[in-house]
Design an enzyme around this catalytic site. Structure first.
Site, PDB file in Angstrom:
ATOM      1  N   SER A   7    -120.204   6.334 -37.222  1.00 48.15           N
ATOM      2  CA  SER A   7    -119.109   6.776 -36.365  1.00 48.15           C
ATOM      3  C   SER A   7    -119.019   5.906 -35.117  1.00 48.15           C
ATOM      4  CB  SER A   7    -119.316   8.233 -35.962  1.00 48.15           C
ATOM      5  OG  SER A   7    -118.344   8.606 -35.007  1.00 48.15           O
ATOM      6  N   HIS A  30    -116.296   4.712 -39.482  1.00 46.48           N
ATOM      7  CA  HIS A  30    -115.566   5.940 -39.200  1.00 46.48           C
ATOM      8  C   HIS A  30    -114.999   5.863 -37.783  1.00 46.48           C
ATOM      9  CE1 HIS A  30    -114.700  10.211 -40.033  1.00 46.48           C
ATOM     10  NE2 HIS A  30    -114.938  10.417 -38.753  1.00 46.48           N
ATOM     11  N   ASP A  32    -112.850   7.709 -34.960  1.00 49.93           N
ATOM     12  CA  ASP A  32    -112.321   8.996 -34.509  1.00 49.93           C
ATOM     13  C   ASP A  32    -111.169   8.793 -33.538  1.00 49.93           C
ATOM     14  OD1 ASP A  32    -114.032  11.038 -35.754  1.00 49.93           O
ATOM     15  OD2 ASP A  32    -115.642  10.040 -34.656  1.00 49.93           O
ATOM     16  N   MET A  34    -108.627  10.781 -31.174  1.00 51.72           N
ATOM     17  CA  MET A  34    -108.430  12.078 -30.526  1.00 51.72           C
ATOM     18  C   MET A  34    -107.338  11.958 -29.469  1.00 51.72           C
ATOM     19  SD  MET A  34    -112.390  13.214 -29.948  1.00 51.72           S
ATOM     20  CE  MET A  34    -113.666  12.791 -31.134  1.00 51.72           C
ATOM     21  N   HIS A  63    -110.232   9.030 -38.785  1.00 52.77           N
ATOM     22  CA  HIS A  63    -110.212  10.494 -38.740  1.00 52.77           C
ATOM     23  C   HIS A  63    -109.325  10.911 -37.579  1.00 52.77           C
ATOM     24  CE1 HIS A  63    -112.739  14.404 -37.965  1.00 52.77           C
ATOM     25  NE2 HIS A  63    -111.501  14.671 -38.348  1.00 52.77           N
ATOM     26  N   MET A  65    -107.844  13.385 -35.247  1.00 56.32           N
ATOM     27  CA  MET A  65    -107.951  14.707 -34.628  1.00 56.32           C
ATOM     28  C   MET A  65    -106.824  14.806 -33.610  1.00 56.32           C
ATOM     29  SD  MET A  65    -112.092  14.913 -34.336  1.00 56.32           S
ATOM     30  CE  MET A  65    -112.323  13.133 -34.475  1.00 56.32           C
ATOM     31  N   MET A 134    -115.924  19.543 -41.728  1.00 56.01           N
ATOM     32  CA  MET A 134    -116.544  19.331 -40.424  1.00 56.01           C
ATOM     33  C   MET A 134    -117.773  20.234 -40.289  1.00 56.01           C
ATOM     34  SD  MET A 134    -114.909  16.980 -38.766  1.00 56.01           S
ATOM     35  CE  MET A 134    -115.679  17.232 -37.151  1.00 56.01           C
ATOM     36  N   GLY A 142    -122.451  13.904 -30.852  1.00 56.08           N
ATOM     37  CA  GLY A 142    -123.743  14.365 -30.382  1.00 56.08           C
ATOM     38  C   GLY A 142    -123.990  15.853 -30.501  1.00 56.08           C
ATOM     39  N   ASP A 172    -119.122  15.522 -41.531  1.00 51.76           N
ATOM     40  CA  ASP A 172    -119.064  14.842 -40.241  1.00 51.76           C
ATOM     41  C   ASP A 172    -119.515  15.821 -39.161  1.00 51.76           C
ATOM     42  OD1 ASP A 172    -118.483  13.418 -37.944  1.00 51.76           O
ATOM     43  OD2 ASP A 172    -116.321  13.339 -38.279  1.00 51.76           O
TER      44      ASP A 172
END
Length: 225
Positions: A7, A30, A32, A34, A63, A65, A134, A142, A172
């Protein structure tokens, strides 16, 4: 075969090209995305994905979000993502969106937040290439792994096998050397790992070690996937 997707959320954002090179041997990167609306955090967008794609030969697993993925997801395929994951909770027309992602040449994936059950979406599975369960609440890296998601992973794998689908099952959140075997035993075969990889002294070695743990723990029938 188990796939390990480091990630980039746990990487040094000032050195993304170098961090991508540090995980040689990873199956995917990966990424992310957001928007500070669907989740309470803000990361990166299309221009960074385009730049990262130019900096690495490892395919990108984006991914999203974000709110309104029906509008924004196709742009990430155009930016170079080989796989695009949208959250079913945010999608207005998930089947149409999955078909659009596939038509553009990427793998279509759907994500479920921890509280979202898989069963209402059983009929959608043939429209997908991957399903993401998820194992933490989306939004921050973290976090501690949620063991209560293991039964959901098992039920999802059972649905996939019941329909005879070649569908990847990704997890994930909190994936590490301490948790990856439980995920593999439950039926996951694609593993997103952030701090477990980028917090290691040798990220590439961490990828190899995680893959070995997952493959050793996978049920015998999983080797054919």
């Amino acid at each position: 075969m188990a796939q390990i997707n480091p990630s980039m959320l746990s990487a040094d954002f000032a050195r993304l090209a170098d961090e991508a090179k540090a995980v040689q041997g990873a199956d995917w990167l990966h990424v992310d995305v957001m928007d500070n609306h669907f989740v309470p955090n803000l990361t990166l967008g299309v221009p960074v994905v385009e730049a990262l794609g130019r900096a690495t030969d490892t395919p990108l697993d984006c991914h999203l979000m974000i709110e309104d993925p029906d509008r924004w997801a196709p742009a990430y395929v155009d930016a170079g993502a080989g796989s695009v994951t949208f959250h079913v909770e945010a999608a207005a027309a998930p089947v149409r969106l999955a078909r659009e992602i596939r038509a553009k040449g990427a793998r279509a994936s759907m994500a479920l937040r921890p509280a979202t059950p898989i069963e209402p979406y059983e009929d959608l599975l043939p429209e997908l290439d991957m399903l993401l369960v998820m194992t933490v609440e989306p939004g921050f890296g973290g976090q501690a792994f949620l063991d209560i998601m293991l039964p959901k992973i098992r039920r999802t794998r059972q649905l996939i096998e019941r329909h005879g689908l070649a569908l990847w099952l990704q997890v994930d959140g909190g994936v590490s050397a301490e948790t990856i075997e439980r995920c593999a035993e439950a039926g996951a075969d694609v593993f997103v790992a952030g701090s477990a990889v980028y917090g290691a002294e040798d990220p590439a070695a961490a990828v190899r070690a995680l893959r070995e743990l997952a493959e050793r723990a996978a049920p015998p029938h999983a080797t054919s996937r």
